[in-house]
Design a protein around this motif. Structure first.
Motif, PDB file in Angstrom:
ATOM      1  N   ASP A 250     -10.064 -14.911  -1.490  1.00  0.00           N
ATOM      2  CA  ASP A 250      -9.608 -13.860  -2.396  1.00  0.00           C
ATOM      3  C   ASP A 250      -8.865 -12.811  -1.583  1.00  0.00           C
ATOM      4  O   ASP A 250      -9.376 -11.718  -1.309  1.00  0.00           O
ATOM      5  CB  ASP A 250     -10.805 -13.247  -3.120  1.00  0.00           C
ATOM      6  CG  ASP A 250     -10.385 -12.202  -4.153  1.00  0.00           C
ATOM      7  OD1 ASP A 250      -9.189 -12.194  -4.521  1.00  0.00           O
ATOM      8  OD2 ASP A 250     -11.227 -11.404  -4.569  1.00  0.00           O
ATOM      9  N   LEU A 251      -7.635 -13.124  -1.210  1.00  0.00           N
ATOM     10  CA  LEU A 251      -6.893 -12.295  -0.273  1.00  0.00           C
ATOM     11  C   LEU A 251      -6.583 -10.910  -0.831  1.00  0.00           C
ATOM     12  O   LEU A 251      -6.424  -9.947  -0.079  1.00  0.00           O
ATOM     13  CB  LEU A 251      -5.593 -13.011   0.117  1.00  0.00           C
ATOM     14  CG  LEU A 251      -4.756 -12.381   1.229  1.00  0.00           C
ATOM     15  CD1 LEU A 251      -5.564 -12.266   2.520  1.00  0.00           C
ATOM     16  CD2 LEU A 251      -3.492 -13.209   1.460  1.00  0.00           C
ATOM     17  N   ALA A 252      -6.511 -10.796  -2.156  1.00  0.00           N
ATOM     18  CA  ALA A 252      -6.174  -9.495  -2.748  1.00  0.00           C
ATOM     19  C   ALA A 252      -7.264  -8.453  -2.527  1.00  0.00           C
ATOM     20  O   ALA A 252      -7.058  -7.272  -2.805  1.00  0.00           O
ATOM     21  CB  ALA A 252      -5.912  -9.650  -4.243  1.00  0.00           C
ATOM     22  N   GLY A 253      -8.411  -8.872  -1.999  1.00  0.00           N
ATOM     23  CA  GLY A 253      -9.504  -7.933  -1.767  1.00  0.00           C
ATOM     24  C   GLY A 253      -9.487  -7.293  -0.397  1.00  0.00           C
ATOM     25  O   GLY A 253     -10.493  -6.699   0.007  1.00  0.00           O
ATOM     26  N   VAL A 254      -8.378  -7.368   0.345  1.00  0.00           N
ATOM     27  CA  VAL A 254      -8.343  -6.815   1.703  1.00  0.00           C
ATOM     28  C   VAL A 254      -8.645  -5.319   1.696  1.00  0.00           C
ATOM     29  O   VAL A 254      -8.237  -4.589   0.795  1.00  0.00           O
ATOM     30  CB  VAL A 254      -6.989  -7.070   2.406  1.00  0.00           C
ATOM     31  CG1 VAL A 254      -6.714  -8.545   2.578  1.00  0.00           C
ATOM     32  CG2 VAL A 254      -5.852  -6.398   1.659  1.00  0.00           C
ATOM     33  N   ARG A 255      -9.379  -4.876   2.723  1.00  0.00           N
ATOM     34  CA  ARG A 255      -9.743  -3.468   2.846  1.00  0.00           C
ATOM     35  C   ARG A 255      -9.139  -2.789   4.075  1.00  0.00           C
ATOM     36  O   ARG A 255      -9.227  -1.571   4.210  1.00  0.00           O
ATOM     37  CB  ARG A 255     -11.268  -3.342   2.904  1.00  0.00           C
ATOM     38  CG  ARG A 255     -11.956  -3.810   1.621  1.00  0.00           C
ATOM     39  CD  ARG A 255     -13.451  -3.611   1.707  1.00  0.00           C
ATOM     40  NE  ARG A 255     -14.128  -4.055   0.482  1.00  0.00           N
ATOM     41  CZ  ARG A 255     -15.444  -3.983   0.283  1.00  0.00           C
ATOM     42  NH1 ARG A 255     -16.222  -3.506   1.255  1.00  0.00           N
ATOM     43  NH2 ARG A 255     -15.975  -4.393  -0.850  1.00  0.00           N
ATOM     44  N   THR A 256      -8.593  -3.572   4.981  1.00  0.00           N
ATOM     45  CA  THR A 256      -7.929  -2.964   6.135  1.00  0.00           C
ATOM     46  C   THR A 256      -6.879  -1.979   5.633  1.00  0.00           C
ATOM     47  O   THR A 256      -6.088  -2.301   4.744  1.00  0.00           O
ATOM     48  CB  THR A 256      -7.265  -4.047   7.006  1.00  0.00           C
ATOM     49  OG1 THR A 256      -8.274  -4.880   7.567  1.00  0.00           O
ATOM     50  CG2 THR A 256      -6.452  -3.425   8.127  1.00  0.00           C
ATOM     51  N   LYS A 257      -6.870  -0.782   6.183  1.00  0.00           N
ATOM     52  CA  LYS A 257      -5.954   0.251   5.706  1.00  0.00           C
ATOM     53  C   LYS A 257      -4.986   0.665   6.806  1.00  0.00           C
ATOM     54  O   LYS A 257      -5.278   0.563   8.000  1.00  0.00           O
ATOM     55  CB  LYS A 257      -6.723   1.472   5.209  1.00  0.00           C
ATOM     56  CG  LYS A 257      -7.594   2.141   6.262  1.00  0.00           C
ATOM     57  CD  LYS A 257      -8.378   3.291   5.651  1.00  0.00           C
ATOM     58  CE  LYS A 257      -9.270   3.967   6.704  1.00  0.00           C
ATOM     59  NZ  LYS A 257     -10.047   5.096   6.133  1.00  0.00           N
ATOM     60  N   ALA A 258      -3.828   1.116   6.387  1.00  0.00           N
ATOM     61  CA  ALA A 258      -2.811   1.633   7.299  1.00  0.00           C
ATOM     62  C   ALA A 258      -2.358   2.985   6.753  1.00  0.00           C
ATOM     63  O   ALA A 258      -1.768   3.061   5.675  1.00  0.00           O
ATOM     64  CB  ALA A 258      -1.638   0.670   7.404  1.00  0.00           C
ATOM     65  N   GLU A 259      -2.639   4.035   7.498  1.00  0.00           N
ATOM     66  CA  GLU A 259      -2.337   5.389   7.048  1.00  0.00           C
ATOM     67  C   GLU A 259      -1.174   5.959   7.845  1.00  0.00           C
ATOM     68  O   GLU A 259      -1.093   5.792   9.075  1.00  0.00           O
ATOM     69  CB  GLU A 259      -3.566   6.288   7.218  1.00  0.00           C
ATOM     70  CG  GLU A 259      -4.777   5.812   6.409  1.00  0.00           C
ATOM     71  CD  GLU A 259      -6.014   6.652   6.678  1.00  0.00           C
ATOM     72  OE1 GLU A 259      -6.248   6.978   7.863  1.00  0.00           O
ATOM     73  OE2 GLU A 259      -6.735   6.989   5.710  1.00  0.00           O
TER      74      GLU A 259
END
Length: 383
Positions: free
Chosen positions: A125-134
Motif C-alpha cells: 500500500d504505497l500511498a500510505g508513505v509517512r516519510t516527510k520532506a519539509e
C-alpha cells in the motif's frame, strides 16, 4: 505478435557474446564492472540518443543483450536501478537540467542508485508513505523517515525517495519524488536486513533531516504519485526475458538433481518438471507478446503473477527432488555466521518472498480486477 530476430540482430548477438566472453568474470568487483560496461557503451541501450553517453539500439537488440548477459555468468548488476528505473522516469518527467546532471553518470557506471519507496507501514500500500520532506529556510528539503527492503542501498550514491511534502496530506495526495544523495553522515543511516538465507540483499534506510535540493524534485512538488506510478511501469519489460534465462538455468539444475537422486523415476515428479518447463515457455511467449506495449494496464500484473508463483513452485520442487538431503538448517549456527546453504536450499528460502515483493499477488489481482475487468473498486479502510 510476430517476434523474430533479423540477421542484423544475430550479428549483434555475436558481438555481445564475444565482448562478454572477453570481459565478464564472476566475482568481479561490481562497481568496477559497472564502469567497464559504461566505458564500452553497454549501459542505456534502450534510451534515446540525447548526448548522455549511451549507445542506442532497437527493441530486439535490447532483448539480445539482456538474454546473452543472463547466459554469460557475468556479475550481477549494481546499476540496473538507475539504468532501468530512474533513467526512463527522468526521460519522461525530468527537466533538461535533471537529465543532463544524472543520465551521463549512470551511462558510464559512475553513480549507483537505490529506490526509496516501501516503508514498514507502507509496502504494497504505497500511498500510505509517512516519510516527510519539509522545505527549509534555505530553500532545500529536509527528509525524515524510514524506508525498508531497499536493494543495494549499501552501495548506492543516490536514492529516489517518495516523500510527503504537503503536511497533513493523505494517501496519494501531497507526495513528491525527490533525488537524495546517500553520502550524508549522520543524516542517512543504512542498516542491512538479515534474511532466512543468511545473506543481506536488502536494507533499512533511515533519513534524519537529509538534504535534498529543490531542483532535484522530479515532475514538480505534489506530483510524486504520478511519477512513482510511471516508474513502476518501467519495472517489467526487457529485463523479464533476462530473468527467464536465469529461471531456465535454475530449472536445469533441478532436473539434474532429480536425475542424480533418482526422483525422476517418480511419475509425479516427472509431471511437475514438465509442467515447470511448459509454463516457463508460456511466460516467455507472453513476455514477447506484450513487449513494448503500453496499452494493457494489466500486462505487468499478469507477468508478476505468472513468474512469482512459478518460481516459488520451483523452489518447492527443488526440495522434493532432493529428498532427505533437503533438510534446511545452519551448520554450526551463530548470530554472526551465515548459513551454509547449497543452491537448492537458497532457491527455496528466497523464493518464499516471490509472491510478496514487487507487489503482492493480492495487489496484482486487485489491479487486474479494477483496471482491466472493470470490477467495483475494493473498499479502502479509514486512514
Amino acid at each position: 505478435m510476430d517476434f523474430g530476430f533479423t540477421a542484423e540482430d544475430e550479428a549483434f548477438r555475436a558481438e555481445v557474446r564475444a565482448w562478454l566472453s572477453e570481459h565478464a568474470e564472476s566475482g568481479q568487483d561490481r562497481r568496477v564492472w559497472e564502469r567497464t560496461l559504461g566505458k564500452a557503451g553497454w549501459i542505456g541501450l534502450g534510451w534515446p540518443e540525447g548526448g548522455y553517453g549511451n549507445r542506442t539500439v532497437g527493441l530486439t537488440q535490447q532483448v539480445v543483450w539482456a538474454e546473452e548477459y543472463a547466459r554469460s555468468g557475468a556479475p550481477p548488476r549494481s546499476g540496473h536501478i538507475g539504468e532501468n528505473l530512474l533513467a526512463p522516469t527522468l526521460l519522461v518527467h525530468g527537466t533538461e537540467e535533471q537529465k543532463t546532471r544524472f543520465l551521463p553518470p549512470i551511462a558510464v557506471g559512475e553513480e549507483l542508485w537505490c529506490q526509496g519507496y516501501s516503508e514498514p507501514g507502507a509496502g504494497s500500500d504505497l500511498a500510505g508513505v509517512r516519510t516527510k520532506a519539509e522545505r527549509a529556510s534555505d530553500g532545500t528539503y529536509r527528509v525524515t523517515g524510514q524506508k525498508i527492503w531497499t536493494s543495494l542501498a549499501h552501495e548506492a550514491d543516490w536514492c529516489f525517495v517518495l516523500a510527503r511534502t504537503e503536511p497533513e496530506s493523505r494517501r496519494h495526495h501531497g507526495l513528491s519524488f525527490l533525488l537524495v544523495p546517500m553520502d550524508q553522515p549522520g543524516r542517512v543511516d543504512v542498516r542491512p536486513i538479515r534474511q532466512m538465507t543468511g545473506t543481506s540483499d536488502f536494507n533499512e534506510v533511515f533519513f534524519d533531516g537529509a538534504h535534498a535540493r529543490v531542483e532535484h524534485v522530479v515532475g514538480g512538488e505534489g506530483a510524486g504519485w504520478k511519477v512513482a506510478m510511471s516508474l513502476l511501469g518501467f519495472e517489467r519489460g526487457v529485463s523479464t526475458l533476462a530473468q527467464q534465462i536465469g529461471f531456465a538455468t535454475e530449472l536445469g539444475r533441478v532436473v539434474q538433481a532429480a536425475v542424480r537422486s533418482g526422483a525422476v523415476g517418480d511419475p509425479v515428479v516427472r509431471e511437475r518438471l514438465v509442467r515447470q518447463w511448459a509454463e516457463l515457455r508460456v511466460m516467455r511467449w507472453n513476455a514477447l507478446r506484450t513487449l513494448g506495449s503500453s496499452g494493457n494496464a494489466g500486462a505487468p500484473s499478469v507477468a508478476k503473477l505468472l513468474w512469482g508463483g512459478w518460481h516459488q513452485r520451483l523452489g518447492e520442487l527443488a526440495m522434493q527432488v532432493r529428498g532427505a538431503e533437503a533438510g534446511v538448517g545452519p551448520v554450526a549456527w551463530s548470530p554472526a555466521a551465515p548459513y551454509e546453504l547449497d543452491e537448492a536450499q537458497q532457491l527455496f528460502l528466497f523464493s518464499r518472498a516471490d509472491t510478496i515483493y514487487g507487489g503482492s499477488d493480492q495487489v496484482q489481482r486487485t489491479i487486474i480486477a479494477e483496471r482491466v475487468l472493470g470490477l467495483p473498486r475494493e473498499p479502502k479502510g479509514v486512514v
